[in-house]
Design an enzyme around this catalytic site. Structure first.
Site, PDB file in Angstrom:
ATOM      1  N   HIS A  28       0.829  -1.211   0.000  1.00  0.00           N
ATOM      2  CA  HIS A  28       0.000   0.000   0.000  1.00  0.00           C
ATOM      3  C   HIS A  28       0.863   1.261   0.000  1.00  0.00           C
ATOM      4  CE1 HIS A  28      -3.948  -1.927   0.320  1.00  0.00           C
ATOM      5  NE2 HIS A  28      -3.347  -2.821   1.075  1.00  0.00           N
ATOM      6  N   SER A  61      -9.552 -17.625 -23.130  1.00  0.00           N
ATOM      7  CA  SER A  61      -8.648 -17.980 -22.031  1.00  0.00           C
ATOM      8  C   SER A  61      -8.984 -19.357 -21.500  1.00  0.00           C
ATOM      9  CB  SER A  61      -8.753 -16.973 -20.887  1.00  0.00           C
ATOM     10  OG  SER A  61      -8.023 -17.453 -19.769  1.00  0.00           O
ATOM     11  N   GLY A 116      -6.971 -13.949  -8.195  1.00  0.00           N
ATOM     12  CA  GLY A 116      -7.589 -13.375  -7.006  1.00  0.00           C
ATOM     13  C   GLY A 116      -6.888 -13.738  -5.715  1.00  0.00           C
ATOM     14  N   LEU A 119      -1.615 -12.341  -6.040  1.00  0.00           N
ATOM     15  CA  LEU A 119      -0.351 -12.638  -6.728  1.00  0.00           C
ATOM     16  C   LEU A 119      -0.314 -12.002  -8.119  1.00  0.00           C
ATOM     17  CD1 LEU A 119      -0.104 -16.380  -5.595  1.00  0.00           C
ATOM     18  CD2 LEU A 119       1.033 -14.391  -4.579  1.00  0.00           C
ATOM     19  N   SER A 121      -2.498 -11.934 -10.878  1.00  0.00           N
ATOM     20  CA  SER A 121      -2.872 -12.575 -12.140  1.00  0.00           C
ATOM     21  C   SER A 121      -3.396 -11.536 -13.118  1.00  0.00           C
ATOM     22  CB  SER A 121      -3.923 -13.667 -11.902  1.00  0.00           C
ATOM     23  OG  SER A 121      -5.179 -13.110 -11.558  1.00  0.00           O
ATOM     24  N   SER A 122      -4.009 -10.475 -12.613  1.00  0.00           N
ATOM     25  CA  SER A 122      -4.560  -9.453 -13.512  1.00  0.00           C
ATOM     26  C   SER A 122      -3.449  -8.689 -14.226  1.00  0.00           C
ATOM     27  CB  SER A 122      -5.485  -8.492 -12.757  1.00  0.00           C
ATOM     28  OG  SER A 122      -4.786  -7.780 -11.759  1.00  0.00           O
ATOM     29  N   GLU A 154      -6.077  -0.910 -16.209  1.00  0.00           N
ATOM     30  CA  GLU A 154      -6.762  -1.454 -15.018  1.00  0.00           C
ATOM     31  C   GLU A 154      -7.536  -0.354 -14.282  1.00  0.00           C
ATOM     32  OE1 GLU A 154      -4.943  -4.703 -13.088  1.00  0.00           O
ATOM     33  OE2 GLU A 154      -6.209  -4.576 -11.316  1.00  0.00           O
ATOM     34  N   ASP A 166       2.141  -3.723  -9.409  1.00  0.00           N
ATOM     35  CA  ASP A 166       1.931  -5.041 -10.006  1.00  0.00           C
ATOM     36  C   ASP A 166       2.414  -5.076 -11.452  1.00  0.00           C
ATOM     37  OD1 ASP A 166       0.733  -5.463  -7.608  1.00  0.00           O
ATOM     38  OD2 ASP A 166      -1.312  -5.718  -8.384  1.00  0.00           O
ATOM     39  N   TYR A 218     -10.220  -0.957  -0.711  1.00  0.00           N
ATOM     40  CA  TYR A 218      -8.975  -0.486  -1.339  1.00  0.00           C
ATOM     41  C   TYR A 218      -9.132   0.969  -1.779  1.00  0.00           C
ATOM     42  CZ  TYR A 218      -4.830  -0.602  -4.343  1.00  0.00           C
ATOM     43  OH  TYR A 218      -3.611  -0.341  -4.931  1.00  0.00           O
TER      44      TYR A 218
HETATM   45  P1  ADP Z   1      -5.087 -10.824  -8.659  1.00  0.00           P
HETATM   46  O1  ADP Z   1      -4.532  -9.849  -9.638  1.00  0.00           O
HETATM   47  O2  ADP Z   1      -4.524 -10.645  -7.289  1.00  0.00           O
HETATM   48  O3  ADP Z   1      -4.983 -12.232  -9.102  1.00  0.00           O
HETATM   49  P2  ADP Z   1      -7.522  -9.492  -9.355  1.00  0.00           P
HETATM   50  O4  ADP Z   1      -8.874  -9.492  -8.728  1.00  0.00           O
HETATM   51  O5  ADP Z   1      -6.824  -8.202  -9.534  1.00  0.00           O
HETATM   52  O6  ADP Z   1      -6.632 -10.521  -8.509  1.00  0.00           O
HETATM   53  O7  ADP Z   1      -7.607 -10.148 -10.790  1.00  0.00           O
HETATM   54  C1  ADP Z   1      -8.247 -11.393 -10.985  1.00  0.00           C
HETATM   55  C2  ADP Z   1      -9.079 -11.324 -12.246  1.00  0.00           C
HETATM   56  O8  ADP Z   1      -8.224 -11.237 -13.389  1.00  0.00           O
HETATM   57  C3  ADP Z   1      -9.900 -12.569 -12.474  1.00  0.00           C
HETATM   58  O9  ADP Z   1     -11.127 -12.470 -11.803  1.00  0.00           O
HETATM   59  C4  ADP Z   1     -10.082 -12.552 -13.988  1.00  0.00           C
HETATM   60  O10 ADP Z   1     -11.123 -11.673 -14.356  1.00  0.00           O
HETATM   61  C5  ADP Z   1      -8.790 -11.926 -14.479  1.00  0.00           C
HETATM   62  N1  ADP Z   1      -7.822 -12.954 -14.907  1.00  0.00           N
HETATM   63  C6  ADP Z   1      -6.577 -13.144 -14.442  1.00  0.00           C
HETATM   64  N2  ADP Z   1      -5.946 -14.145 -15.107  1.00  0.00           N
HETATM   65  C7  ADP Z   1      -6.840 -14.602 -16.014  1.00  0.00           C
HETATM   66  C8  ADP Z   1      -6.807 -15.629 -17.019  1.00  0.00           C
HETATM   67  N3  ADP Z   1      -5.739 -16.402 -17.206  1.00  0.00           N
HETATM   68  N4  ADP Z   1      -7.912 -15.795 -17.781  1.00  0.00           N
HETATM   69  C9  ADP Z   1      -9.012 -15.040 -17.610  1.00  0.00           C
HETATM   70  N5  ADP Z   1      -9.092 -14.072 -16.685  1.00  0.00           N
HETATM   71  C10 ADP Z   1      -8.031 -13.840 -15.891  1.00  0.00           C
HETATM   72 MG    MG Z   2      -4.803  -7.755  -9.615  1.00  0.00          MG
END
Ligand code: ADP
Ligand code: MG
Length: 376
Positions: A28, A61, A116, A119, A121-122, A154, A166, A218
């Site tokens: 943060h 995906s 989610g 880590l 993933s977004s 984002e 990130d 957040y």
């Molecule tokens: P984090 O970034 O911590 O994993 P977020 O809530 O910021 O959590 O992002 C998660 C979202 O990103 C998922 O709900 C989905 O919409 C999207 N996402 C991430 N990776 C993928 C993937 N490989 N395929 C489809 N959607 C994805």
């Molecule tokens: Mg994220």
């Protein structure tokens, strides 16, 4: 399991990858112009891509909704896309907003970054698209430029008011190193982090919970920090030195003071951690992590019973230190563990979760891995 060919009917032009991340310390702080210290995970989003000439974006995906999402690039606008496709579509939109004449493509994604789980993933998904587009269109953009465009996507297209950490981690981290990043001017430095050579492991514990209040909270916390900085007459909380903290806390309303206390002490912890890494004193990082968690739990109040339990169970079982990583309200915890205690610490966390009636956590070890790149 599909592949690009079966979804899109031809071979891709290339394949790219962009990793998730864990942040060692500096939570943060990125939306307060402060300091962060992430590493890239070995886990990454991969994208196979082929450009199209008809202005269509066709997205699939392996972790998606089992459908190809088809969008017209010309029609992309904030609010126009639902679901997971807004992350990759947002990047194409952001590139166009920045004046780059990019068009449609066939895209196929597969990611092993847990979604989610704090880590990133977004960011991995955004950054892999940004990197592929840069290469395919030969855009004159640096990794940091792409990270900022992905963050803009984002913020403005997906609607999540995240800081830049990130995306910078996914774009700019490198194998074997932690990234020392000043989020004000994006000054960066790679610091070697060979934990194994010191008999240490970084254990990642994904609690598998994400509490509902995460998104709204957040935005509120971010607004609280901005309000506090304004009340103190500072451009950002990063500009408050530790020596000025006590005086500042007296001048702030009760609800804002603990936020400021966290941000200022957390920036100092990043500085402390970087000095330890530079000195090769990796084990001494442990107490800095645990102090960071206490600050997130007691001052910033973004931890939750599951992350608190993962931290306390790991430390009680002999971890040198542990903290939640990522935005909070669930997500993941990192623990710095001596090699000989790894199994014991993992077992202790699992046992503690079972005893508390929590879902079984997912655990894995992480070494500093490569940032976004072309694979083939
Ligand atoms: P984090 O970034 O911590 O994993 P977020 O809530 O910021 O959590 O992002 C998660 C979202 O990103 C998922 O709900 C989905 O919409 C999207 N996402 C991430 N990776 C993928 C993937 N490989 N395929 C489809 N959607 C994805
Ligand atoms: Mg994220």
């Amino acid at each position: 399991m599909t592949d690009f060919q079966s979804v899109h009917g031809a071979a891709p032009t290339g394949v790219w990858a962009a990793p998730g991340r864990v942040n060692l310390i500096g939570e943060h702080t990125d939306y307060n112009d402060g300091f962060v210290l992430p590493i890239a995970l070995p886990h990454a989003a991969r994208a196979a891509v082929r450009l199209r000439t008809d202005g269509l974006l066709r997205l699939w995906s392996e972790q998606g909704d089992g459908q190809v999402t088809e969008l017209e690039v010309e029609g992309l606008a904030p609010g126009s896309v639902e679901g997971w496709a807004k992350y990759p579509a947002g990047v194409v939109w952001a590139l166009r907003e920045a004046g780059h004449p990019v068009g449609g493509a066939d895209l196929w994604f597969d990611s092993d970054v847990p979604g989610g789980a704090g880590l990133s993933s977004s960011a991995a998904l955004e950054c892999v698209v940004a990197t592929a587009y840069r290469d395919l269109y030969d855009l004159p953009l640096s990794n940091a430029d792409l990270a900022q465009l992905a963050q803009f996507a984002e913020n403005a297209f997906v609607g999540v008011p995240c800081g830049v950490m990130d995306q910078m981690a996914s774009m700019c981290c490198s194998e074997g190193n932690a990234l020392v990043l000043d989020t004000r001017d994006l000054t960066q430095r790679q610091v070697p982090l060979d934990l194994a050579a010191h008999g240490l492991w970084l254990l990642v514990i994904d609690t598998r919970v994400k509490h509902d209040l995460a998104d709204g909270a957040y935005a509120e916390l971010r607004a609280g920090c901005e309000k506090a900085a304004a009340l103190l007459g500072l451009p950002a909380l990063r500009d408050l030195a530790p020596e000025g903290l006590a005086g500042a806390l007296e001048r702030l309303p009760e609800e804002l003071a603990p936020l400021v206390a966290h941000v200022v002490t957390e920036d100092a912890r990043v500085e402390q951690a970087v000095a330890l890494l530079d000195a090769g004193e990796f084990a001494a990082l442990g107490p800095v992590l645990t102090a960071g968690h206490a600050s997130l739990r007691d001052d910033y109040r973004v931890s939750c019973p599951e992350t608190d339990l993962a931290v306390s169970a790991a430390v009680e079982a002999g971890a040198l230190g542990a903290r939640m990583t990522g935005g909070g309200f669930g997500g993941s915890v990192i623990a710095l563990v001596r090699e000989g205690l790894l199994t014991e610490v993992e077992a202790a966390v699992r046992a503690a979760f079972a005893a508390a009636g929590y879902a079984e956590p997912r655990t894995f070890t992480a070494v500093p891995s490569a940032g976004a790149r072309r694979l083939s």
